[in-house]
Design an enzyme around this catalytic site. Structure first.
Site, PDB file in Angstrom:
ATOM      1  N   HIS A 147      36.803  53.824  50.048  1.00 10.37           N
ATOM      2  CA  HIS A 147      36.057  52.918  49.175  1.00 10.37           C
ATOM      3  C   HIS A 147      35.881  51.573  49.875  1.00 10.37           C
ATOM      4  CE1 HIS A 147      37.145  55.751  45.920  1.00 10.37           C
ATOM      5  NE2 HIS A 147      36.106  55.256  45.293  1.00 10.37           N
ATOM      6  N   LYS A 151      38.062  47.079  46.693  1.00 15.80           N
ATOM      7  CA  LYS A 151      38.698  47.904  45.656  1.00 15.80           C
ATOM      8  C   LYS A 151      40.199  47.636  45.616  1.00 15.80           C
ATOM      9  CE  LYS A 151      39.120  52.597  43.838  1.00 15.80           C
ATOM     10  NZ  LYS A 151      38.830  52.237  42.445  1.00 15.80           N
TER      11      LYS A 151
END
Ligand code: NAD
Length: 235
Positions: A147, A151
């Site tokens: 990600h 995040k």
């Protein structure tokens, strides 16, 4: 035609919140009556009233809240939905055990859907992972997820949900997480044994896939009995 569903978007200034607001503006079956973020600048943006988190109790009447915020912001929006008798759709990840217990308890008061991932592709991937795990007893099962660098939680909520699907099939998953650049979300579930390996991969190209699923779920949750719903109940 029925009146549009009145939506509250919680986490409105974030990546998911912005995608939800843009897609909702294209639909006739829903109308955003309040956009809530940690802080607000302008009071109204594109006709949508903006509220700071500290003003949550002052939002107008709404039918369903869609929450993509942060774990530390989750409790107040759940409490508000219970107090107002409104439905809640949440995709916020990184929730702790007490928050998950609060979701279970709220299910007796309001219609509620929490999902780690709102894309159709990942729903199918979960199914494939459970079947592969059941067919490949004794193989190693590893979930690798990547990600964007901002995040906060790891492993991702989707990776944990895939691990739960693997467990349903009898496998015990291990996790590895990468945080880099602007990756929207990639999940690889790998089954390995001596001399061979299977990889099941899902790549999200943009956040609209999650926002569309959440909007669809929200529109379908309104008017239902209190309870904990799954995405597949509403698709
Ligand atoms: P982001 O950091 O871009 O946005 C977070 C939002 O939360 C911002 O609008 C911020 O103002 C708001 N916020 C922060 N503190 C708050 C508070 N106390 N009260 C109210 N609002 C507050 O994050 P993002 O990338 O949009 O992701 C949001 C969440 O959704 C994360 O938990 C992420 O993991 C999750 N997510 C889930 C899915 C899914 O399909 N389930 C998909 C993508 C992201």
């Amino acid at each position: 035609m029925n009146d549009p569903v009145r939506l509250l978007i919680h986490g409105a200034s974030g990546r998911m919140g912005q995608s939800l607001l843009r897609l909702c503006a294209e639909r006739e079956d829903c109308r955003v009556v309040a956009a809530v973020a940690r802080k607000v600048g302008q009071r109204v943006i594109d006709g949508v009233p903006q509220f700071a988190a500290s003003e949550l109790s002052a939002v107008p009447a709404f039918d369903v809240a869609i929450d993509f915020s942060l774990a530390e912001a989750f409790d107040p929006v759940l409490a508000l939905c219970v107090e107002r008798g409104a439905a809640l759709v949440s995709g916020t990840t990184g929730l702790d055990e007490a928050q998950r217990a609060a979701i279970d308890a709220a299910g007796s008061r309001i219609p509620l859907l929490w999902a780690a991932n709102f894309s159709l592709g990942v729903a199918v991937l979960n199914d494939l992972v459970e079947r592969a795990a059941a067919a490949l007893q004794g193989w190693d099962c590893d979930i690798v997820e990547a990600h964007h660098a901002q995040k906060k939680d790891a492993p991702s909520g989707t990776a944990l949900a895939l691990g739960a699907s693997a467990a349903q099939g009898g496998a015990h998953a291990r996790y590895a997480s990468l945080r880099a650049g602007d990756i929207v979300g990639e999940h690889t579930v790998q089954f390995t044994t001596a001399g061979e390996r299977i990889e099941l991969v899902h790549r999200a190209g943009n956040r609209d896939i999650f926002a569309r699923g959440a909007l669809h779920a929200a529109a379908n949750l309104v008017g239902r009995k209190p309870g904990l719903y799954r995405l597949r109940d509403l698709l």
